[in-house]
Design a protein around this motif. Structure first.
Motif, mmCIF file in Angstrom:
data_model
loop_
_atom_site.group_PDB
_atom_site.id
_atom_site.type_symbol
_atom_site.label_atom_id
_atom_site.label_comp_id
_atom_site.label_asym_id
_atom_site.label_seq_id
_atom_site.Cartn_x
_atom_site.Cartn_y
_atom_site.Cartn_z
ATOM 1 N N TYR A 166 23.213 17.440 18.222
ATOM 2 C CA TYR A 166 22.867 16.072 17.856
ATOM 3 C C TYR A 166 21.857 15.519 18.861
ATOM 4 O O TYR A 166 21.885 15.882 20.045
ATOM 5 N N ASP A 167 20.977 14.628 18.380
ATOM 6 C CA ASP A 167 19.990 14.044 19.281
ATOM 7 C C ASP A 167 20.584 12.890 20.077
ATOM 8 O O ASP A 167 21.775 12.579 19.960
ATOM 9 N N ALA A 168 19.760 12.240 20.894
ATOM 10 C CA ALA A 168 20.235 11.192 21.800
ATOM 11 C C ALA A 168 20.826 10.008 21.053
ATOM 12 O O ALA A 168 21.641 9.262 21.604
ATOM 13 N N GLN A 169 20.453 9.816 19.773
ATOM 14 C CA GLN A 169 20.994 8.715 18.981
ATOM 15 C C GLN A 169 22.201 9.125 18.142
ATOM 16 O O GLN A 169 22.762 8.326 17.405
ATOM 17 N N GLY A 170 22.614 10.387 18.261
ATOM 18 C CA GLY A 170 23.755 10.873 17.507
ATOM 19 C C GLY A 170 23.404 11.426 16.143
ATOM 20 O O GLY A 170 24.298 11.684 15.329
ATOM 21 N N GLY A 171 22.109 11.625 15.878
ATOM 22 C CA GLY A 171 21.682 12.191 14.598
ATOM 23 C C GLY A 171 21.735 13.713 14.619
ATOM 24 O O GLY A 171 21.358 14.352 15.607
ATOM 25 N N GLN A 205 17.203 14.757 25.286
ATOM 26 C CA GLN A 205 18.629 14.815 25.603
ATOM 27 C C GLN A 205 19.415 15.041 24.311
ATOM 28 O O GLN A 205 19.137 14.404 23.289
ATOM 29 N N TYR A 206 20.418 15.918 24.382
ATOM 30 C CA TYR A 206 21.175 16.282 23.197
ATOM 31 C C TYR A 206 22.674 16.324 23.497
ATOM 32 O O TYR A 206 23.090 16.369 24.665
ATOM 33 N N THR A 242 27.843 10.476 21.026
ATOM 34 C CA THR A 242 27.108 10.098 22.237
ATOM 35 C C THR A 242 28.009 9.850 23.444
ATOM 36 O O THR A 242 27.506 9.526 24.528
#
Length: 450
Positions: free
Chosen positions: A246-251, A272-273, A307
């Motif tokens: 997941y990416d830094a925004q939780g996607g 960041q992941y 996150t």
């Protein structure tokens, strides 16, 4: 003509006149050799195609069935040669006006001969792709070629040596780019080209007919990647799970399966992941976990907030290793159901289980086997309740809470004794002893007959 029985009427003859035709040959302009299977088309005076044929092995063709009139003819080969209008007009990539060719007149239904073509081969672009850091060739990189207006006109994929060849290109200006999710893609020569870049900002590559433009080479940088192991906390056995990125925004970004307990996620942009090991197969009943060592039972978003995990930094040309998981096994619960008076196992029934904090609606159930046994595995930690629902027996909520009627409506579900499930815990002897319901029998007779 009058037809009579048993009489042959003869002399009903016809003298047919053959329609006109056009014949010729198609050869390679450079070698003079015949081109077989070339496409030859005949057009009417308005430029509409009306007939076509393929050339024979000696390059010859004949297209017949033509009434008297004016025609135009073209020859070409979709994959190898530039289309040509008779007489000697090479068509550009965007096509040509058919009626700009030399008109061919068919008269007196005769055969027009000598309609010959010499075709020139299309051009090509070749080159190699290698890893900028290791210098090793990269296989499977898609190469895309664009024309001067930025439209895609050809493509290829690199072989084991990193080489590519894109053919079927008309002469003129072209642009070339790499396309591979694992790498930072480039537009020739050495310009960054991520998704959506304008290909016409690259270095122009000139292509000439019957010529291969060589040396269109790329050295590209690998994007970042994440690797790790997924094992059992107890015993260390490798586990097959789905590892989610997941990416830094939780996607959600990407995933991989940890076959043999190992996983690798490639082609990751700098940033960041967060990483989750999520249950993939019932053969591996282990609890989901958010890196690093954060329970995520049931998976996001119910089981955890993505996150809240430990961020994993990823940079190009770097393998971020050691993102490992040691997972706990899910809990289980087993028991038996027997009849109160006889002590025999109850076979015709099932046991329901639900989360104690819920509304009593079963979340799973298991049919009783011939020994009266049941089993629930793959349970996430929490408080549960169970009840037995058996034919011809009084249903019961564990522990020893008989129901007034059929489960679930006839049971006081709130009276169930909670059973606490913990990771790695196998709870046994959740047993039921239930009463067989009474039976009323009799005979129904007819008033008239007795």
């Amino acid at each position: 003509i009058r037809d009579r029985i048993n009489v042959v009427t003869s002399g009903i003859d016809f003298e047919l006149q053959k329609w006109g035709s056009i014949t010729g040959t198609v050869v390679d302009r450079s070698t003079g050799l015949p081109i077989s299977s070339a496409d030859v088309f005949v057009y009417d005076a308005s430029g509409d195609a009306i007939k076509g044929a393929g050339t024979e092995s000696d390059g010859s063709f004949e297209i017949g069935g033509l009434p008297d009139g004016t025609y135009f003819v073209s020859a070409g080969s979709w994959y190898d040669y530039v289309k040509q209008l008779y007489d000697g007009i090479d068509c550009p990539a965007e096509g040509c006006d058919i009626t700009a060719g030399t008109p061919i007149v068919v008269s007196s239904l005769a055969t027009v001969t000598g309609i010959d073509f010499d075709l020139i081969r299309l051009g090509a672009i070749s080159g190699t792709v290698q890893d900028e850091n290791s210098g090793l060739p990269i296989q499977g990189v898609d190469i895309t070629v664009f024309d001067a207006g930025g439209s895609v006109v050809g493509s290829d994929s690199t072989d084991a040596t990193g080489a590519f060849l894109v053919g079927q290109l008309h002469s003129g200006t072209h642009f070339v780019a790499t396309t591979d999710e694992r790498y930072l893609n480039e537009l020739y020569d050495g310009l960054p080209c991520e998704t959506g870049c304008d290909p016409t900002t690259g270095t122009p590559v000139a292509v000439a007919s019957a010529t291969t433009t060589t040396g269109i080479d790329f050295a590209i940088v690998a994007k970042g990647s994440i690797t790790g192991h997924v094992t059992a906390e107890t015993g260390g056995a490798p586990i097959r799970m789905r590892v989610m990125l997941y990416d830094a925004q939780g996607g959600f970004v990407d995933s991989d399966i940890s076959n043999g307990g190992e996983y690798k996620i490639e082609g990751i942009d700098d940033g960041q992941y967060f990483v989750i090991a999520e249950r993939y197969s019932s053969s591996y009943p282990y609890l989901d976990e958010l890196y690093d060592d954060i329970p995520c039972w049931g998976g996001p978003p119910e089981g955890c907030v993505v996150t809240d995990g430990s961020p994993v930094a990823v940079t190009a040309a770097t393998v971020t290793s050691g993102i490992d998981f040691a997972l706990q096994k899910m809990g289980s619960l087993t028991g038996t159901v027997i009849e109160a008076v006889t002590g025999l196992p109850v076979e015709d029934g099932r046991v329901a289980i639900w989360e104690r904090s819920g509304d009593g609606t079963w979340s799973d159930w298991d049919s009783l086997d011939n020994s009266g046994s049941f089993e629930f595995d793959e349970l996430i930690p929490g408080e549960y309740a169970v009840a037995v629902d058996a034919e011809r027996h009084r249903d019961e909520v564990w522990d020893d809470k008989p129901c007034e009627a059929e489960y679930p409506e006839g049971c006081d579900l709130s009276a169930a004794t909670p059973i606490t499930i913990l990771p790695e815990l196998d709870i046994e002897n959740v047993d039921f002893t239930i009463e067989r319901l009474g039976v009323i029998g009799g005979i129904v007779r007819s008033v008239a007959s007795g």
